[in-house]
Structure formats: structure tokens, C-alpha cells
Design an enzyme around this catalytic site. Structure first.
Site, mmCIF file in Angstrom:
data_model
loop_
_atom_site.group_PDB
_atom_site.id
_atom_site.type_symbol
_atom_site.label_atom_id
_atom_site.label_comp_id
_atom_site.label_asym_id
_atom_site.label_seq_id
_atom_site.Cartn_x
_atom_site.Cartn_y
_atom_site.Cartn_z
ATOM 1 N N LYS A 52 32.640 45.271 35.088
ATOM 2 C CA LYS A 52 31.564 44.926 34.308
ATOM 3 C C LYS A 52 30.052 44.462 34.781
ATOM 4 O O LYS A 52 29.118 44.420 34.181
ATOM 5 C CB LYS A 52 32.015 44.066 32.911
ATOM 6 C CG LYS A 52 32.877 44.779 32.170
ATOM 7 C CD LYS A 52 32.266 45.844 31.104
ATOM 8 C CE LYS A 52 33.123 46.412 30.125
ATOM 9 N NZ LYS A 52 32.352 47.322 29.415
ATOM 10 N N SER A 302 40.706 48.301 36.492
ATOM 11 C CA SER A 302 39.285 48.024 35.930
ATOM 12 C C SER A 302 39.326 46.462 35.822
ATOM 13 O O SER A 302 37.912 46.025 35.628
ATOM 14 C CB SER A 302 39.155 48.588 34.431
ATOM 15 O OG SER A 302 40.148 48.244 33.775
#
Length: 408
Positions: A52, A302
């Protein structure tokens, strides 16, 4: 598309001012198991332990004159924005669901320091998102979506730029976890039809499948928040425009409990700490054996923002899904020797994890909650056969979610 690839390269270059490329590591354990060359793109090793930071960095660098950024996040986007607020010496107001793991809240405070303030609002991300947008409309600032933003999507595409450079070519398959769709949209926009992209989402938050089925992003009636990094109730509009032609067979929905088995395995076997969303791509390999054999496959891990206070829950879910732990209600005769008789039915690999009388006033029988762990699922077949032969009455409640919420 040429313009997008130029911008993606520029975004990837901008990352180098803040952090080095995350590793692309071939995993021998997974490669041997699936008969393929399996690589992990370790986004869990970024400065904020998730990808992110990429979207936040790219979007914020394009707003050089902005001094206030507002965002809503289930945790990882918040950390990326907080990190960049401190890095760029600007202010940030961050909204997070009340249900956000404490580890993510604490790390957001650490990364942002005095540059950010945090508001905990709503049980679900979509409630948090509405609160953040309302605040921004009243107070001002630049709202930074975690996925429904062209600059954020462009920033996430830097993952694909790195993969191709590190591998020296494109892989045959790339497996991508899906939440709001920003990372998936960015990576697939870079690879295009050069790579077969596969998409994995939690069964309790399958918003990509819902959007593809409906032909537009639609809200889910209910969202399971366990896979918090991908527990989004509606796919982003911009990601959908880039993903709308994805074939439904390329979208996989995994049960939340099943994801726990990979989290435990990666921790125990590889020493890799993955959060639930970070384990989605790896767990999906089991559904793709026939597609990936002999191929080069990249799984995007992720995120690794896992609160270890959740480990007992993760282990519990993994054991129940794997069939090596069960709970049942037993009607135990209230007579001398009945308990000893029951214990004698346990096998050498069976272990009592829970034993609790629920009703002690019955004249002839007492209700008991039993939890048993074993080493092999087939042990339960033999155990239940012994109970049946002895005429003992029992009810398996392992998968009864209503009873489990109250009793387990």
C-alpha cells in the site's frame, strides 16, 4: 496503454527515493509441491509490510502543494499514508474501522507520529469510507482512496514493473489478492495479455466476482472481516473499468478458514509472517495445479501486518478446516464409570482440548461440550464409530456457526 506503461515506469522510479524493490524469491517448498517455478513477490517486506505504500507514495508525490491528506483504510493503506505524511512533512487524517487489528493501528501511529491523527469509525470498511469522505467534504484536504484512484492504481503497478525486471522476463501466471481492486488493476494493466493473471478474494468479500457478474460494482449484502486487508464490500469503479473483461473462471474465492492453513504453514515451514490477505495468493495454488504445472508463477504476498494476538484464532480456524479438530455435544450417562468409559474410546493420537459440563441437573444424563484435537482427520471416523457402537448420543457442532459463536 503506452502512456500507462510510461507512467508506471515513472512511479517505479519514484519508489527508489523511499525504499528498494521488494524481493522476488523463488520458493523451493512450493515449487516442489506444485511442480512449477513458484516465486513470491514479497510485498510483506516493504517499509510498511504491505504494497500500500506504493499507491500512497505515487498519489501524494503528484500533490506537492497539498498539506492535508485524508484517507479511509482497513489498516495497510493507513500505514502507507502515515509513512508518507511523515516522509513529506505533511498532515494526515486517517479513518480506520473499529475492528482494525491493534497491530495495524499502533503501527500507523508509529509511522505517522505527530503528522497524523487517527479516527476509529464503523464496524465495516464502507462505513469508515463514508465517514472519511464526509469529514473531508466538511474540513477540506485531499481525499486519498485506498484503491479507487488513478494515481493509486498507477503506483500499485510498480509491483509488475519490478517483477518483470527482477525475473528478466514476464511470468506465465501472476496470482493477485483482491480487495478493492487497485493493485490487481495496476498489475494487470502493466502485464496485459502477456501474462495470465489470476485473482483471489476471500469468500466472505468476493466483490470482484459480484461486480463481474452484475456488470458493475455492487455492494455485498454481508462482509466477513477476518481477511481484513481484503474485506471490502464493493469493488472500486476505476479498478472495475480495468478488470471488467476478466473471465469469471480466473477469479477464485477462498474460505476464510482455509486461508489460515497457509498462514500457519508459511510461518512454521518458511518463517514467513503473512496476514490473511497476504496468504490468499499462496493458498490459491492448490486450486490451480493443472494450470500451473511446469510454468513460472508469481504469487504476490500482499502484506505481513499480522497481530500475533490473533494467532490462537488462526490456529483454531486452520485446525477445524483441516479436520483435525472437532467440537461436539455429548449426552454422558450420569453413572459411575461413564466418563472412564468415554475416555477409553479415545485413540492414541486424540487429545481433549475442551471438556465442559453444560447441564448438571439432569437425572440420568449430562450434556458435555467436548473439543478434541488429533493428528489425522480419519481418526475421527474411527472415534465416532466407537461412540456409535457404545450407543452414546452426540452432535458434531464443529461447522455450526451459530452454536460455535456461543459455545466455542
Amino acid at each position: 496503454m503506452t502512456d500507462f506503461m510510461t507512467q508506471a515506469r515513472a512511479a517505479e522510479a519514484a519508489m527508489r527515493d523511499v525504499f528498494p524493490p521488494t524481493p522476488l524469491q523463488k520458493n523451493a517448498h512450493l515449487s516442489e509441491r506444485f511442480g512449477a517455478d513458484i516465486y513470491l513477490k514479497r510485498e510483506d517486506l516493504s517499509p510498511v509490510r504491505s504494497y500500500k505504500i506504493r499507491g500512497a507514495l505515487n498519489a501524494m508525490r503528484k500533490q506537492q502543494d497539498q498539506q492535508l491528506f485524508v484517507c479511509a483504510s482497513a489498516g495497510n493503506h493507513a500505514q502507507g499514508v502515515a509513512f508518507m505524511c511523515k516522509h513529506m512533512s505533511v498532515k494526515g487524517v486517517i479513518f480506520m474501522p473499529v475492528t482494525t487489528p491493534q497491530q495495524k493501528i499502533q503501527k500507523t501511529r508509529i509511522f505517522g507520529g505527530d503528522n497524523v491523527e487517527i479516527h476509529l469509525v464503523g464496524d465495516y470498511f464502507d462505513d469508515t469510507l463514508s465517514a472519511a469522505q464526509d469529514w473531508c467534504a466538511r474540513e477540506g484536504g485531499h481525499f486519498l482512496s485506498p484503491f479507487d484512484d488513478a494515481d493509486v492504481i498507477e503506483g500499485q503497478s510498480s509491483i509488475a514493473v519490478e517483477i518483470e525486471a527482477q525475473l528478466g522476463r514476464v511470468p506465465d501466471h501472476v496470482i493477485l489478492p483482491v480487495g478493492g481492486g487497485g493493485m490487481s488493476a495496476g498489475v494487470t494493466s502493466w502485464f496485459g495479455d502477456r501474462v495470465h493473471s489470476l485473482f483471489v478474494e476471500p469468500a466472505g468479500g468476493a466483490c470482484l466476482r459480484a461486480a463481474l457478474t452484475a456488470g458493475r460494482p455492487v455492494p455485498l449484502e454481508k462482509v466477513d472481516t477476518f481477511v481484513d486487508g481484503a474485506a471490502v464490500g464493493r469493488l472500486g469503479q476505476r479498478p472495475f473499468e480495468l478488470l471488467r473483461h476478466v473471465p469469471l473462471p480466473d477469479v477464485i474465492a477462498l474460505p476464510e478458514d482455509r486461508v489460515c492453513t497457509t498462514m500457519i504453514e508459511m510461518l512454521n515451514v518458511e518463517g514467513i509472517v503473512l496476514e490473511p490477505a497476504g496468504a490468499l495468493a499462496v493458498e490459491a495454488l492448490g486450486d490451480l495445479r493443472s494450470w500451473i504445472r511446469g510454468k513460472t508463477v508469481v504469487c504476490v504476498t500482499s502484506g505481513g501486518n499480522f497481530d500475533f494476538e490473533r494467532l490462537p484464532e488462526v490456529k483454531e480456524r486452520a485446525q477445524r478446516y483441516s479436520g483435525i479438530k472437532k467440537y461436539f455435544l455429548l449426552r454422558l450417562p450420569q453413572r459411575p464409570g461413564a466418563l472412564k468409559e468415554f475416555l477409553g474410546m479415545l485413540g492414541p493420537e486424540d487429545d481433549i482440548a475442551r471438556f465442559e459440563y453444560l447441564k448438571k441437573s439432569a437425572r440420568n444424563f449430562g450434556s458435555v461440550l467436548i473439543g478434541i484435537e488429533t493428528k489425522r482427520p480419519e481418526n475421527f471416523t474411527e472415534f465416532f464409530a466407537r461412540l456409535d457402537a457404545a450407543g452414546m448420543s452426540y452432535t458434531d457442532i464443529t461447522n455450526d456457526e451459530t452454536l460455535a459463536q456461543f459455545l466455542i
